[in-house]
Design a protein around this motif. Structure first.
Motif, short mmCIF file in Angstrom:
data_model
loop_
_atom_site.label_atom_id
_atom_site.label_comp_id
_atom_site.label_asym_id
_atom_site.label_seq_id
_atom_site.Cartn_x
_atom_site.Cartn_y
_atom_site.Cartn_z
N ILE A 43 -74.01 19.59 29.77
CA ILE A 43 -74.09 19.73 31.23
C ILE A 43 -74.46 18.41 31.90
O ILE A 43 -73.90 18.04 32.93
N VAL A 44 -75.41 17.69 31.34
CA VAL A 44 -75.83 16.39 31.86
C VAL A 44 -75.56 15.35 30.77
O VAL A 44 -75.88 15.58 29.61
N PRO A 45 -74.98 14.19 31.11
CA PRO A 45 -74.62 13.19 30.09
C PRO A 45 -75.84 12.41 29.59
O PRO A 45 -75.92 11.19 29.73
N MET A 46 -76.77 13.12 29.01
CA MET A 46 -77.98 12.52 28.48
C MET A 46 -78.29 13.10 27.12
O MET A 46 -77.84 14.19 26.76
N ILE A 47 -79.10 12.38 26.37
CA ILE A 47 -79.55 12.83 25.05
C ILE A 47 -81.05 12.57 24.95
O ILE A 47 -81.53 11.48 25.31
N GLY A 86 -92.54 9.98 18.18
CA GLY A 86 -91.97 9.24 19.28
C GLY A 86 -90.84 10.00 19.93
O GLY A 86 -90.49 11.12 19.52
N SER A 87 -90.28 9.40 20.96
CA SER A 87 -89.16 10.02 21.66
C SER A 87 -88.22 8.95 22.16
O SER A 87 -88.62 7.79 22.42
N LEU A 88 -86.97 9.34 22.30
CA LEU A 88 -85.91 8.45 22.80
C LEU A 88 -85.08 9.24 23.80
O LEU A 88 -84.66 10.36 23.51
N LYS A 89 -84.87 8.68 24.97
CA LYS A 89 -84.07 9.33 26.00
C LYS A 89 -83.10 8.31 26.56
O LYS A 89 -83.48 7.20 26.93
N MET A 90 -81.82 8.71 26.60
CA MET A 90 -80.81 7.73 27.05
C MET A 90 -79.62 8.45 27.66
O MET A 90 -79.37 9.63 27.38
N LEU A 91 -78.89 7.72 28.49
CA LEU A 91 -77.60 8.20 28.97
C LEU A 91 -76.60 8.17 27.83
O LEU A 91 -76.66 7.31 26.94
N LEU A 92 -75.68 9.11 27.87
CA LEU A 92 -74.69 9.21 26.80
C LEU A 92 -73.94 7.90 26.61
O LEU A 92 -73.69 7.46 25.48
N ILE A 116 -83.09 2.87 28.91
CA ILE A 116 -83.43 3.61 27.69
C ILE A 116 -84.94 3.80 27.64
O ILE A 116 -85.69 2.84 27.78
N GLU A 117 -85.38 5.03 27.46
CA GLU A 117 -86.81 5.33 27.38
C GLU A 117 -87.19 5.56 25.91
O GLU A 117 -86.75 6.53 25.30
N LEU A 118 -87.98 4.66 25.38
CA LEU A 118 -88.43 4.73 23.99
C LEU A 118 -89.94 4.64 23.97
O LEU A 118 -90.53 3.73 24.57
N SER A 119 -90.59 5.56 23.30
CA SER A 119 -92.05 5.53 23.21
C SER A 119 -92.50 6.08 21.88
O SER A 119 -91.78 6.85 21.23
N PHE A 120 -93.71 5.67 21.49
CA PHE A 120 -94.32 6.12 20.24
C PHE A 120 -95.76 6.54 20.51
O PHE A 120 -96.39 6.05 21.45
N HIS A 121 -96.28 7.43 19.69
CA HIS A 121 -97.66 7.88 19.82
C HIS A 121 -98.20 8.25 18.45
O HIS A 121 -97.43 8.51 17.51
N ALA A 122 -99.52 8.28 18.35
CA ALA A 122 -100.17 8.66 17.10
C ALA A 122 -101.18 9.75 17.38
O ALA A 122 -101.92 9.70 18.36
N MET A 145 -64.49 6.58 16.82
CA MET A 145 -65.21 7.16 17.96
C MET A 145 -66.68 6.76 17.90
O MET A 145 -67.27 6.70 16.84
N ASN A 146 -67.27 6.49 19.07
CA ASN A 146 -68.68 6.15 19.09
C ASN A 146 -69.49 7.30 19.69
O ASN A 146 -68.94 8.32 20.12
N LEU A 147 -70.82 7.12 19.72
CA LEU A 147 -71.70 8.18 20.18
C LEU A 147 -71.50 8.52 21.64
O LEU A 147 -71.90 9.61 22.07
N ALA A 148 -70.95 7.66 22.42
CA ALA A 148 -70.82 7.90 23.85
C ALA A 148 -69.57 8.71 24.21
O ALA A 148 -69.29 8.94 25.36
N GLU A 149 -68.81 9.16 23.22
CA GLU A 149 -67.62 9.95 23.51
C GLU A 149 -67.99 11.39 23.79
O GLU A 149 -69.10 11.85 23.55
N THR A 150 -67.05 12.14 24.29
CA THR A 150 -67.34 13.49 24.78
C THR A 150 -67.81 14.41 23.68
O THR A 150 -67.48 14.25 22.51
N ALA A 151 -68.59 15.46 24.12
CA ALA A 151 -69.13 16.44 23.20
C ALA A 151 -68.56 17.81 23.50
O ALA A 151 -68.13 18.10 24.62
N THR A 152 -68.50 18.65 22.50
CA THR A 152 -68.01 20.01 22.66
C THR A 152 -69.04 20.84 23.40
O THR A 152 -70.23 20.75 23.13
N ARG A 153 -68.60 21.71 24.32
CA ARG A 153 -69.53 22.54 25.08
C ARG A 153 -70.05 23.69 24.22
O ARG A 153 -69.29 24.43 23.62
#
Length: 427
Positions: A35-39, A101-107, A88-94, A1-9
């Protein structure tokens, strides 16, 4: 199974955060929300601009900007194209004490997003053309800021408040310090700060604990242990009572002022936070807004906030007014601080402040990204996973005695360090 598979509610409230840990020692706070297929992922490494090499202020900020400018076998353009192709939204800051940093992506794109994050963290390329491009962008920004009264006032304030201390150096550097930074400096700081044992992580979204554990191993597992950080000595705001002018030929002076503070980890932080809301943190309802703007029309905006760094804390404020009215504005600000020292807020003011601060707290958790960033900051401060659940009760419990104690620690005798960028005539 990969990360894009379903998650438990499970519950989506940030108060339902659960700890997740890998066998390699990477820990995260996890809120599952299918609720939304994002992480959304947020992370923070201990050590920031306060670790800049001597004479090379801005190194941590340059490092953060270069982490996604090519990694592994992907040069900058190819790396950015991979991100864009999957949204995919990837950013870094100091900051002064951390690189984050932060990472935002669709499942459905989680696997590729995690792999790209792992490359950026463990194998940044620091290609010469990327280094020089970021250097040039930074220098252009610094030159532009030399005509910005707000930036110049803030820079000078921190230089005076924390003289001869790392917090007194501009985190974005100077034209001289940015020019002096080498690729070797960036490589060395990367090895010093970005390590497994120095990271705090929060994850929110459509990912269960097992999949998150796998993602943590893939994202951060290839990192070595971070190198030792230089000790940053504890300090306080210096030169209270002093007034400094940054000479700029502008019709309006931009003002920065500050005094002692209470760090977030201190038991008196919550009372100080409520007190600050009454003074200048309460937007339209604060005393400074009412007295400086509404009643006298001295400024368009005025306010205060609490600043909490690892090795220093302060109450600091801002406003801007006509050069000929700077003295009047500062007198009003000083009078309001003096009134709070001698009389404190009224019972009604205190209750309204507490009602607002408890009622508005949930607004900071209305998206997965906000929840992740709030959780990682709480983890970084060491406040405990139950802080969100406890916080409103702590605010509601603040008494007049707590306010008086906080005022004695932050306002003391009312003296402030003040910096005005402009040409004030009655300073």
């Amino acid at each position: 199974m990969n990360l894009a598979e379903t998650a438990t509610r499970t519950a989506t409230s940030p108060t339902q955060a659960q700890p997740v840990a890998t066998t390699g020692g990477i820990e995260a706070w996890h809120v599952e929300s299918p609720i939304v297929p994002m992480i959304a992922l947020a992370f923070t490494f201990e050590g920031g601009a306060a670790q800049d090499p001597e004479g090379k202020a801005g190194c941590a900020q340059m490092l953060a900007r270069l982490l996604d400018e090519g990694a592994g076998d992907l040069p900058s353009d190819a790396f950015q194209e991979r991100l864009a192709a999957r949204a995919i939204e990837l950013s870094f800051h100091a900051g002064p004490d951390a690189i984050g940093g932060s990472l935002k992506m669709l499942l459905k794109h989680a696997d590729e997003a995690v792999d790209l994050l792992a490359l950026a963290l463990a194998k940044p390329r620091f290609d010469p053309d990327s280094v020089e491009r970021v250097r040039a962008q930074t220098l252009a920004g610094l030159r532009y800021q030399q005509n910005d009264p707000g930036v110049m006032a803030s820079r000078r304030f921190f230089k005076e408040a924390f003289a001869a201390h790392p917090y007194g150096r501009p985190s974005s550097g100077t034209t001289e310090s940015i020019a002096a930074i080498t690729r070797d400096d960036l490589v060395a700081m990367h090895a010093q700060i970005l390590g497994r044992g120095a990271v705090k992580v929060a994850a929110v979204g459509a990912i269960d604990a097992a999949r998150l554990t796998e993602a943590l191993n893939r994202s951060f597992g290839a990192l070595p242990e971070a190198g030792p950080l230089r000790a940053v000595p504890h300090t306080t705001v210096q030169d209270l009572g002093r007034r400094v002018v940054v000479d700029l030929d502008v019709p309006q002076s931009v003002i920065r002022f500050g005094m002692a503070g209470v760090p977030w980890r201190d038991p008196d932080f919550i009372p100080a936070y409520v007190l600050n809301h009454v003074l200048g943190g309460g937007a339209f309802t604060s005393r400074l807004f009412q007295e400086v703007r509404e009643k006298r029309g001295l400024a368009y905006s005025v306010g205060t906030s609490l600043v909490s760094h690892r090795a220093a804390a302060m109450t600091w404020g801002y406003t801007a007014t006509k050069n000929e009215r700077v003295g009047e504005a500062l007198a009003v600000i000083g009078d309001e601080i003096g009134r709070l020292i001698s009389d404190g807020p009224s019972d009604e003011e205190l209750q309204k402040a507490k009602d607002y601060l408890t009622g508005s707290y949930a607004l900071g958790f209305d998206t997965s990204t906000k929840i992740a960033h709030q959780l990682v900051q709480i983890a970084f401060e060491g406040l405990g996973m139950d802080y969100i659940a406890r916080r409103n009760d702590m605010v509601a419990a603040v008494t007049q005695a707590d306010i008086r104690r906080a005022a004695s620690r932050t306002f003391a005798d009312g003296k402030m360090l003040v910096v005005a960028a402009g040409r004030p005539t009655d300073f």
